[in-house]
Enzyme design. Structure first.
Site, PDB file in Angstrom:
ATOM      1  N   GLY A 157       5.573   4.498  13.531  1.00 13.61           N
ATOM      2  CA  GLY A 157       6.584   3.693  12.850  1.00 13.61           C
ATOM      3  C   GLY A 157       7.078   2.547  13.709  1.00 13.61           C
ATOM      4  O   GLY A 157       7.214   1.407  13.243  1.00 13.61           O
ATOM      5  N   TYR A 158       7.325   2.838  14.969  1.00 14.25           N
ATOM      6  CA  TYR A 158       7.787   1.809  15.895  1.00 14.25           C
ATOM      7  C   TYR A 158       6.723   0.725  16.065  1.00 14.25           C
ATOM      8  O   TYR A 158       7.008  -0.472  16.025  1.00 14.25           O
ATOM      9  CB  TYR A 158       8.104   2.460  17.238  1.00 14.25           C
ATOM     10  CG  TYR A 158       8.630   1.504  18.290  1.00 14.25           C
ATOM     11  CD1 TYR A 158       9.982   1.184  18.330  1.00 14.25           C
ATOM     12  CD2 TYR A 158       7.786   0.937  19.232  1.00 14.25           C
ATOM     13  CE1 TYR A 158      10.479   0.310  19.295  1.00 14.25           C
ATOM     14  CE2 TYR A 158       8.265   0.067  20.197  1.00 14.25           C
ATOM     15  CZ  TYR A 158       9.621  -0.238  20.225  1.00 14.25           C
ATOM     16  OH  TYR A 158      10.092  -1.105  21.171  1.00 14.25           O
ATOM     17  N   THR A 159       5.472   1.147  16.227  1.00 16.90           N
ATOM     18  CA  THR A 159       4.384   0.188  16.401  1.00 16.90           C
ATOM     19  C   THR A 159       4.234  -0.701  15.177  1.00 16.90           C
ATOM     20  O   THR A 159       4.095  -1.927  15.287  1.00 16.90           O
ATOM     21  CB  THR A 159       3.063   0.924  16.683  1.00 16.90           C
ATOM     22  OG1 THR A 159       3.200   1.663  17.898  1.00 16.90           O
ATOM     23  CG2 THR A 159       1.906  -0.051  16.817  1.00 16.90           C
TER      24      THR A 159
END
Length: 253
Positions: A157-159
């Site tokens: 999700g962060y990526t």
């Protein structure tokens, strides 16, 4: 004249309570800017970042906003855009991270991270940026990441959100550069903050990371300050749509 002088400018820094955001606010104040700090848990008065800014001789205002709440972020954007004193610099730094292998990464975590790291960033940039376009001047700085370029491990999700922030930076720059608004991003490397605490507790990951950083050390939050001042200043007048790594040489390895 000093092209890096920000005297008389008003900067909004999100995620300003600690870490990179606090360092950005401090650097902008040292360069002469007054600061509005925004965070979900920012103290109304007496915060560390407020002390930093006041010590630099600048004014500080605290605004508490939960970036996981879409309506609250839109209201903040409208309020900032309508101020009598216009926002000259918007630093879209607020962000979060959730760590789990992709097959176990919950939809709730995915949606939470995308809201805080991407949707909220667009909402704020949209409102404040539109006012800047009307005035014909302004600076917007996003906090991207090394994972705007790479895939990372156990942070899908962060990526995804940080790749999107890089794309959003370029998309807004394409539209607003001709109107005197500079939109750029800083991609911090491995910085010793709360977000990287889990990595720094893992001896194997710490060794692998340090072995790849030519500078031979983790970054400090203050290492981001110079790039922030540069992109916020007239020295970067012809810089549009760039993602500036501040990574100790990581991406060049």
């Amino acid at each position: 004249m000093n092209a890096f002088d920000l005297t008389g400018k008003l900067a909004v820094v999100t995620g300003a309570r600690r870490g990179i955001g606090r360092a950005m606010a401090r650097a902008l104040a040292d360069a002469g800017a007054d600061v509005i700090g925004v965070s979900a848990s920012l103290e109304e008065s007496g915060s560390d970042v407020e002390k930093d800014v006041v010590t630099a001789g600048r004014t500080f205002e605290a605004i508490r906003t939960d970036f996981a709440d879409p309506e609250a972020v839109r209201a903040l954007g409208a309020q900032l855009a309508a101020r009598e004193r216009p926002v000259d610099i918007l630093v879209n730094n607020a962000g979060t991270i959730r760590r789990a292998p992709a097959a176990e990464h919950s939809y709730e975590d995915w949606e939470f991270v995308l809201q805080v790291n991407l949707s909220a960033q667009f909402a704020l940039a949209r409102s404040v940026g539109a006012a800047m376009v009307v005035r014909g001047r302004g600076k917007i700085i996003f906090t991207a990441s090394l994972l705007s370029f790479q895939g990372g491990i156990t942070v899908p999700g962060y990526t995804a959100s940080k790749h999107a922030v890089a794309g959003l930076t370029k998309a807004l720059a394409n539209e607003w550069a001709a109107h005197g608004v500079n939109v750029n991003a800083i991609a911090p490397g491995y910085i010793a903050t709360d977000n990287t605490e889990a990595l720094r507790r893992d001896p194997a990951r710490v060794t692998a990371i340090l072995d790849r950083i030519p500078a031979g050390r983790w970054g400090d939050a203050d290492d981001i300050g110079g790039a922030t001042v540069f992109l916020a200043s007239d020295a970067a007048a012809y810089v549009h749509g760039t993602i500036l790594p501040v990574d100790g040489g990581w991406l060049g390895r």
